[in-house]
Design a protein around this motif. Structure first.
Motif, PDB file in Angstrom:
ATOM      1  N   PRO A 171       2.297  -3.657   6.243  1.00 16.57           N
ATOM      2  CA  PRO A 171       2.270  -2.879   5.003  1.00 16.57           C
ATOM      3  C   PRO A 171       3.624  -2.329   4.590  1.00 16.57           C
ATOM      4  O   PRO A 171       3.707  -1.517   3.667  1.00 16.57           O
ATOM      5  CB  PRO A 171       1.305  -1.745   5.352  1.00 16.57           C
ATOM      6  CG  PRO A 171       1.541  -1.513   6.811  1.00 16.57           C
ATOM      7  CD  PRO A 171       1.851  -2.865   7.396  1.00 16.57           C
ATOM      8  N   GLN A 183      -3.627   6.441   4.102  1.00 18.85           N
ATOM      9  CA  GLN A 183      -4.909   5.793   4.362  1.00 18.85           C
ATOM     10  C   GLN A 183      -4.850   4.297   4.083  1.00 18.85           C
ATOM     11  O   GLN A 183      -5.321   3.484   4.891  1.00 18.85           O
ATOM     12  CB  GLN A 183      -6.010   6.437   3.509  1.00 18.85           C
ATOM     13  CG  GLN A 183      -7.393   5.807   3.722  1.00 18.85           C
ATOM     14  CD  GLN A 183      -8.466   6.456   2.867  1.00 18.85           C
ATOM     15  OE1 GLN A 183      -8.274   7.519   2.302  1.00 18.85           O
ATOM     16  NE2 GLN A 183      -9.608   5.798   2.766  1.00 18.85           N
ATOM     17  N   ASP A 184      -4.264   3.915   2.944  1.00 21.35           N
ATOM     18  CA  ASP A 184      -4.182   2.492   2.595  1.00 21.35           C
ATOM     19  C   ASP A 184      -3.273   1.732   3.557  1.00 21.35           C
ATOM     20  O   ASP A 184      -3.547   0.574   3.897  1.00 21.35           O
ATOM     21  CB  ASP A 184      -3.679   2.332   1.161  1.00 21.35           C
ATOM     22  CG  ASP A 184      -4.717   2.745   0.131  1.00 21.35           C
ATOM     23  OD1 ASP A 184      -5.891   2.908   0.506  1.00 21.35           O
ATOM     24  OD2 ASP A 184      -4.347   2.922  -1.053  1.00 21.35           O
ATOM     25  N   GLU A 197      -5.239   1.054   6.701  1.00 22.64           N
ATOM     26  CA  GLU A 197      -6.251   0.017   6.498  1.00 22.64           C
ATOM     27  C   GLU A 197      -5.622  -1.374   6.482  1.00 22.64           C
ATOM     28  O   GLU A 197      -6.193  -2.333   6.998  1.00 22.64           O
ATOM     29  CB  GLU A 197      -7.000   0.269   5.197  1.00 22.64           C
ATOM     30  CG  GLU A 197      -7.940   1.481   5.272  1.00 22.64           C
ATOM     31  CD  GLU A 197      -8.599   1.791   3.941  1.00 22.64           C
ATOM     32  OE1 GLU A 197      -8.276   1.092   2.942  1.00 22.64           O
ATOM     33  OE2 GLU A 197      -9.421   2.723   3.887  1.00 22.64           O
ATOM     34  N   LYS A 198      -4.438  -1.494   5.882  1.00 22.13           N
ATOM     35  CA  LYS A 198      -3.765  -2.788   5.787  1.00 22.13           C
ATOM     36  C   LYS A 198      -3.117  -3.221   7.099  1.00 22.13           C
ATOM     37  O   LYS A 198      -2.915  -4.416   7.342  1.00 22.13           O
ATOM     38  CB  LYS A 198      -2.690  -2.734   4.691  1.00 22.13           C
ATOM     39  CG  LYS A 198      -3.221  -2.769   3.271  1.00 22.13           C
ATOM     40  CD  LYS A 198      -3.721  -4.152   2.923  1.00 22.13           C
ATOM     41  CE  LYS A 198      -4.103  -4.233   1.449  1.00 22.13           C
ATOM     42  NZ  LYS A 198      -4.626  -5.579   1.097  1.00 22.13           N
ATOM     43  N   ASP A 209       6.475   3.899  -4.338  1.00 19.59           N
ATOM     44  CA  ASP A 209       6.020   2.798  -5.181  1.00 19.59           C
ATOM     45  C   ASP A 209       7.040   2.400  -6.251  1.00 19.59           C
ATOM     46  O   ASP A 209       6.718   2.248  -7.431  1.00 19.59           O
ATOM     47  CB  ASP A 209       4.673   3.135  -5.829  1.00 19.59           C
ATOM     48  CG  ASP A 209       4.717   4.412  -6.658  1.00 19.59           C
ATOM     49  OD1 ASP A 209       5.759   5.097  -6.649  1.00 19.59           O
ATOM     50  OD2 ASP A 209       3.702   4.717  -7.317  1.00 19.59           O
ATOM     51  N   SER A 247      -0.417   4.964   0.025  1.00 21.62           N
ATOM     52  CA  SER A 247      -0.895   6.145   0.753  1.00 21.62           C
ATOM     53  C   SER A 247      -1.031   5.884   2.242  1.00 21.62           C
ATOM     54  O   SER A 247      -1.126   4.735   2.690  1.00 21.62           O
ATOM     55  CB  SER A 247      -2.244   6.598   0.201  1.00 21.62           C
ATOM     56  OG  SER A 247      -3.256   5.662   0.543  1.00 21.62           O
ATOM     57  N   PRO A 261       0.844  -1.202   0.000  1.00 25.53           N
ATOM     58  CA  PRO A 261       0.000   0.000   0.000  1.00 25.53           C
ATOM     59  C   PRO A 261       0.874   1.245   0.000  1.00 25.53           C
ATOM     60  O   PRO A 261       1.928   1.262   0.634  1.00 25.53           O
ATOM     61  CB  PRO A 261      -0.805  -0.131   1.296  1.00 25.53           C
ATOM     62  CG  PRO A 261       0.006  -1.030   2.165  1.00 25.53           C
ATOM     63  CD  PRO A 261       0.680  -1.988   1.239  1.00 25.53           C
TER      64      PRO A 261
END
Length: 316
Positions: free
Chosen positions: A150, A139-140, A143-144, A197, A137, A135
């Motif tokens: 992550p 936020q991502d 969440e992970k 990324d 961002s 992930p």
């Protein structure tokens, strides 16, 4: 953008690969660095190889006896002088622009923690699998975090401020792994996070790596323990900023996790076979499956593991 970056490198029995790890840091496009290395009482030539370097950016803090990865990292954390702190495992290597890219990301986005994508490579350095997609961002990542790590732990860079607030690795995870997962979860709880990324960190499928060797059941349970702590951390007793292993809630949870391994002595070897296959070590995976078969030869699933891991070697 010229703040000092501290890079910590614990090293244990990695004489075959450590030069590539060290050289990948010394040749970074970002030059204002200090590389803090501690040989953890290796039995091979690792220590003498380290001491053969004369670069003034290298600082050596060797251990008299084996302390393990976590305790060695914590020792090196305390020696860091940089505004940013990151890692370099002694059997992996980094892309030339890794440090510069992370410093730039942290300063531009006011981050507390920044990771990168990674790529698994074979012992000879050739690609083993496609790049690991993580992930990106904040936020991502959040969440992970409750379901999976992550980050590539060794590529994480944090600010000095984050270290001063959160501290180093929790000693509870010493020699069982996933200390980086729990540590990162505590930092993400307080700071903005990002993963670059691009694969800027290369993880070698070294079958002798301490992270690939299962010595006790809790190594296999450490991810689930982290998940439990993320969900219930405020209910768990702490002593001296460390998780109390005697906490009744945590102790009861771990006892339930350990039950299947007590009932099935071959389970630990099947889990080890899965882990080695994940890292691309198919021969090691077969060897672990063979241990499972020898532990319980009449158990059908062990025969299945033996055949599956053998097939992977043949088809490689």
């Amino acid at each position: 953008m010229n703040s000092l970056v501290s890079i910590i490198m614990p090293a244990y029995n990695c004489e075959e690969y450590i030069c590539e790890a060290i050289d990948s840091i010394l040749s970074q496009s970002y030059q204002n660095i200090e590389l803090l290395i501690a040989d953890d009482a290796s039995s091979d030539g690792t220590k003498s190889i380290i001491e053969g370097y004369s670069d003034s950016r290298i600082k050596m803090f060797h251990n008299d006896g084996n302390m393990g990865y976590l305790q060695t990292c914590n020792k090196l954390f305390e020696k860091c002088n940089g505004e940013y702190i990151t890692f370099q495992d002694a059997d992996d290597w980094s892309a030339k622009d890794r440090i510069a890219s992370q410093v730039e990301a942290i300063t531009q986005s006011s981050l507390g923690i920044c990771g990168t994508f990674l790529e698994f490579v074979n012992p000879d350095g050739s690609p083993a699998t496609a790049s690991k997609i993580l992930p990106v961002s904040d936020q991502d990542i959040r969440e992970k975090m409750r379901s999976t790590n992550p980050f590539c732990g060794a590529s994480i860079m944090i600010t000095k401020d984050a270290y001063e607030k959160v501290g180093g690795y929790d000693p509870f995870f010493s020699r069982i792994g996933n200390e980086d997962y729990y540590w990162a979860s505590r930092i993400v709880d307080k700071y903005t996070a990002l993963n670059i990324d691009r694969p800027l960190y290369f993880v070698r499928a070294n079958p002798n790596s301490v992270t690939r060797t299962i010595k006790n059941v809790r190594q296999l349970l450490s991810v689930e323990i982290v998940h439990f702590l993320i969900e219930n951390g405020d209910k768990i007793e702490h002593s001296k900023n460390s998780i109390d292993p005697k906490d009744p809630l945590l102790k009861g949870f771990i006892e339930q996790l350990e039950k299947p391994f007590i009932q099935d002595a071959s389970l630990i070897y099947r889990k080890e076979a899965d882990m080695r296959a994940y890292y691309g070590d198919f021969v090691g995976s077969f060897q672990s499956a063979r241990k499972a078969f020898m532990a319980r030869p009449w158990y059908l699933i062990n025969l299945k593991y033996l055949l599956t891991t053998a097939t992977r070697i043949i088809n490689k």
